[in-house]
Design an enzyme around this catalytic site. Structure first.
Site, PDB file in Angstrom:
ATOM      1  CB  THR A  94      -0.637   0.130   1.234  1.00 65.18           C
ATOM      2  OG1 THR A  94      -1.582  -1.374   1.293  1.00 65.18           O
ATOM      3  CG2 THR A  94      -1.835   1.027   1.179  1.00 65.18           C
ATOM      4  CE  LYS A 170      -4.789  -2.204   1.226  1.00 59.89           C
ATOM      5  NZ  LYS A 170      -5.544  -2.835   2.136  1.00 59.89           N
ATOM      6  CE  LYS A 239       1.977   1.841   4.647  1.00 62.19           C
ATOM      7  NZ  LYS A 239       1.470   1.107   4.054  1.00 62.19           N
TER       8      LYS A 239
HETATM    9  N1  LIG Z   1      -0.836  -6.816   7.286  1.00 61.60           N
HETATM   10  C1  LIG Z   1      -2.166  -6.510   6.555  1.00 61.60           C
HETATM   11  O1  LIG Z   1      -3.080  -6.852   6.975  1.00 61.60           O
HETATM   12  C2  LIG Z   1      -1.941  -5.754   5.274  1.00 61.60           C
HETATM   13  C3  LIG Z   1      -2.938  -6.083   4.389  1.00 61.60           C
HETATM   14  C4  LIG Z   1      -3.072  -5.591   3.012  1.00 61.60           C
HETATM   15  C5  LIG Z   1      -2.193  -4.842   2.838  1.00 61.60           C
HETATM   16  N2  LIG Z   1      -0.999  -4.658   3.501  1.00 61.60           N
HETATM   17  C6  LIG Z   1       0.021  -3.802   3.227  1.00 61.60           C
HETATM   18  O2  LIG Z   1       0.963  -4.731   2.621  1.00 61.60           O
HETATM   19  C7  LIG Z   1       2.574  -4.202   3.150  1.00 61.60           C
HETATM   20  C8  LIG Z   1       3.347  -5.105   3.963  1.00 61.60           C
HETATM   21  O3  LIG Z   1       2.630  -5.392   5.118  1.00 61.60           O
HETATM   22  P1  LIG Z   1       3.068  -6.375   6.154  1.00 61.60           P
HETATM   23  O4  LIG Z   1       2.074  -6.450   7.168  1.00 61.60           O
HETATM   24  O5  LIG Z   1       3.611  -7.577   5.361  1.00 61.60           O
HETATM   25  O6  LIG Z   1       4.338  -5.625   6.707  1.00 61.60           O
HETATM   26  P2  LIG Z   1       5.427  -6.230   7.469  1.00 61.60           P
HETATM   27  O7  LIG Z   1       5.080  -7.626   8.187  1.00 61.60           O
HETATM   28  O8  LIG Z   1       6.006  -5.284   8.549  1.00 61.60           O
HETATM   29  O9  LIG Z   1       6.379  -6.517   6.418  1.00 61.60           O
HETATM   30  C9  LIG Z   1       7.256  -5.432   5.764  1.00 61.60           C
HETATM   31  C10 LIG Z   1       8.293  -6.046   4.876  1.00 61.60           C
HETATM   32  O10 LIG Z   1       8.940  -4.821   4.452  1.00 61.60           O
HETATM   33  C11 LIG Z   1      10.508  -4.930   4.715  1.00 61.60           C
HETATM   34  N3  LIG Z   1      11.054  -3.745   4.620  1.00 61.60           N
HETATM   35  C12 LIG Z   1      10.625  -2.437   5.561  1.00 61.60           C
HETATM   36  N4  LIG Z   1      11.452  -1.656   5.567  1.00 61.60           N
HETATM   37  C13 LIG Z   1      12.309  -1.741   4.336  1.00 61.60           C
HETATM   38  C14 LIG Z   1      13.617  -1.153   4.082  1.00 61.60           C
HETATM   39  N5  LIG Z   1      13.716   0.029   4.347  1.00 61.60           N
HETATM   40  N6  LIG Z   1      14.170  -1.933   3.017  1.00 61.60           N
HETATM   41  C15 LIG Z   1      13.794  -3.075   2.635  1.00 61.60           C
HETATM   42  N7  LIG Z   1      12.674  -3.843   3.188  1.00 61.60           N
HETATM   43  C16 LIG Z   1      12.264  -3.162   4.066  1.00 61.60           C
HETATM   44  C17 LIG Z   1      10.428  -5.944   5.915  1.00 61.60           C
HETATM   45  O11 LIG Z   1      11.896  -6.427   5.888  1.00 61.60           O
HETATM   46  P3  LIG Z   1      12.214  -6.999   7.354  1.00 61.60           P
HETATM   47  O12 LIG Z   1      12.005  -8.487   7.398  1.00 61.60           O
HETATM   48  O13 LIG Z   1      13.820  -6.913   7.179  1.00 61.60           O
HETATM   49  O14 LIG Z   1      11.853  -5.910   8.217  1.00 61.60           O
HETATM   50  C18 LIG Z   1       9.519  -6.976   5.491  1.00 61.60           C
HETATM   51  O15 LIG Z   1       9.658  -7.810   4.639  1.00 61.60           O
HETATM   52  C19 LIG Z   1       2.321  -2.748   3.544  1.00 61.60           C
HETATM   53  O16 LIG Z   1       2.240  -1.666   2.602  1.00 61.60           O
HETATM   54  C20 LIG Z   1       0.983  -2.802   4.237  1.00 61.60           C
HETATM   55  O17 LIG Z   1       0.128  -1.563   4.254  1.00 61.60           O
HETATM   56  C21 LIG Z   1      -0.930  -5.128   4.990  1.00 61.60           C
END
Ligand SMILES: NC(=O)c1ccc[n+]([C@@H]2O[C@H](COP(=O)([O-])OP(=O)(O)OC[C@H]3O[C@@H](n4cnc5c(N)ncnc54)[C@H](OP(=O)(O)O)[C@@H]3O)[C@@H](O)[C@H]2O)c1
Length: 299
Positions: A94, A170, A239
């Protein structure tokens, strides 16, 4: 298809497992390499660097926010520098409208294609291949990506040939979910204070009026006070509301409720709720009604 996936967080790890299950030739990269192992055991190739995940037909990014996407995509050994001509970058994170537009232009300049494919559904939905995918991009590029969407989701909406339109839909959806969470929080604090059982209250409301899964899921988390582990962590929600407000500003479409939600999420983070699920904003309404909040928010 030969495909790379960058970002094995809560969402990306489930998506990667489903791409493997569907038989795709998958390379995975994550900033923290420890998360690669489980997928390598299921048949994925481990990429030690971003560039190693970029040599196929498509690269999927599932990263936290704009800054994470920018750091992986741009630069000497980033996604754009490493992808071949005509290859497709599918962004499922997102992200802001501005970044969606910037990525569209940058990939076009490099002779590549950009498709925005943000998803609805929590990590459980990602693990079960039950995501809803909203897609913006050139129709022929979307056609090529369709087998990948079928592997990770239950339904794909082809919205527009403009990637930023998918990002906006989204973001607007997450604004609506946050609004539901805040409304549920206030109503449940109200009836809770009157001594009414919140689970029974939720059963009544989700049977009689609000039958959508979003009320059941978030009402349940609020009634159970189950904010750990965070399916969607407070900083990511904050965010998204910031990005909604940026879109509201640039399109000149005022969203006063979004300002309130931004404040709620910021308060949650400021009070130690950084690692909690966004539904923990319910603890603020509860506290204002005189109910002491759960740790770590208790003062
Ligand atoms: N969770 C939900 O329910 C959901 C639903 C729909 C959409 N989303 C969206 O999907 C996306 C991911 O969400 P998530 O829940 O999977 O988040 P998450 O568990 O926090 O995972 C974030 C990912 O991004 C990587 N990352 C963060 N900062 C980085 C950087 N500076 N350089 C390289 N890699 C970096 C992290 O790597 P590390 O492992 O090294 O930290 C991890 O692989 C977001 O945009 C979120 O808004 C989430």
């Amino acid at each position: 298809m030969k495909v790379g996936l960058i970002g094995l967080g809560n969402m990306g790890s489930g998506m990667a497992a489903n791409l493997l299950k569907a038989g795709h030739d998958l390379s995975v990269y994550n900033r923290t390499p420890g998360k690669l192992q489980a997928l390598v055991e299921r048949g994925a190739k481990a990429a030690d660097q971003v560039s190693e995940a970029c040599h196929g037909d498509a690269v999927i990014t599932m990263l936290a926010d704009d800054a994470a996407v920018e750091s992986v995509v741009f630069g000497d050994k980033g996604v754009i520098a490493s992808m071949g001509q005509n290859a497709i970058h599918i962004s499922t994170s997102t992200i802001s409208i501005a970044l969606s537009e910037r990525l569209t232009a940058a990939h076009a300049k490099a002779g590549q294609r950009f498709v925005a494919a943000p998803v609805f559904g929590r990590p459980e939905a990602a693990a079960a291949a039950k995501l809803f995918i909203v897609v913006g991009g050139a129709p022929d590029a979307i056609d090529i990506c369709t087998p990948l969407f079928e592997a990770i989701g239950q339904k794909t909406f082809r919205l527009s040939d403009k990637p930023q339109a998918a990002s906006l839909v989204k973001l607007s959806g997450n604004f609506l979910i946050a609004s539901v969470i805040e409304a549920l929080s206030e109503a449940m604090a109200l009836v809770g204070k009157a001594g009414i059982d919140q689970h029974q209250y939720l059963d009544i409301l989700t049977s009689a009026l609000f039958t959508a899964p979003v009320y059941k899921t978030y009402g349940g988390l609020i009634a159970d006070k189950k904010f750990v582990p965070a399916g969607f962590a407070a900083p990511l929600a904050h965010k998204d509301i910031r990005l909604v407000l940026a879109a509201s500003e640039s399109l000149r479409a005022p969203m006063p409720l979004a300002s309130l939600l931004q404040n709620r999420l910021l308060t949650l983070i400021a009070r130690g709720g950084e690692s909690l699920d966004w539904s923990a904003i319910s603890q603020l309404a509860a506290e204002e009604s005189g109910t002491p909040p759960e740790p770590p928010l208790r003062r």
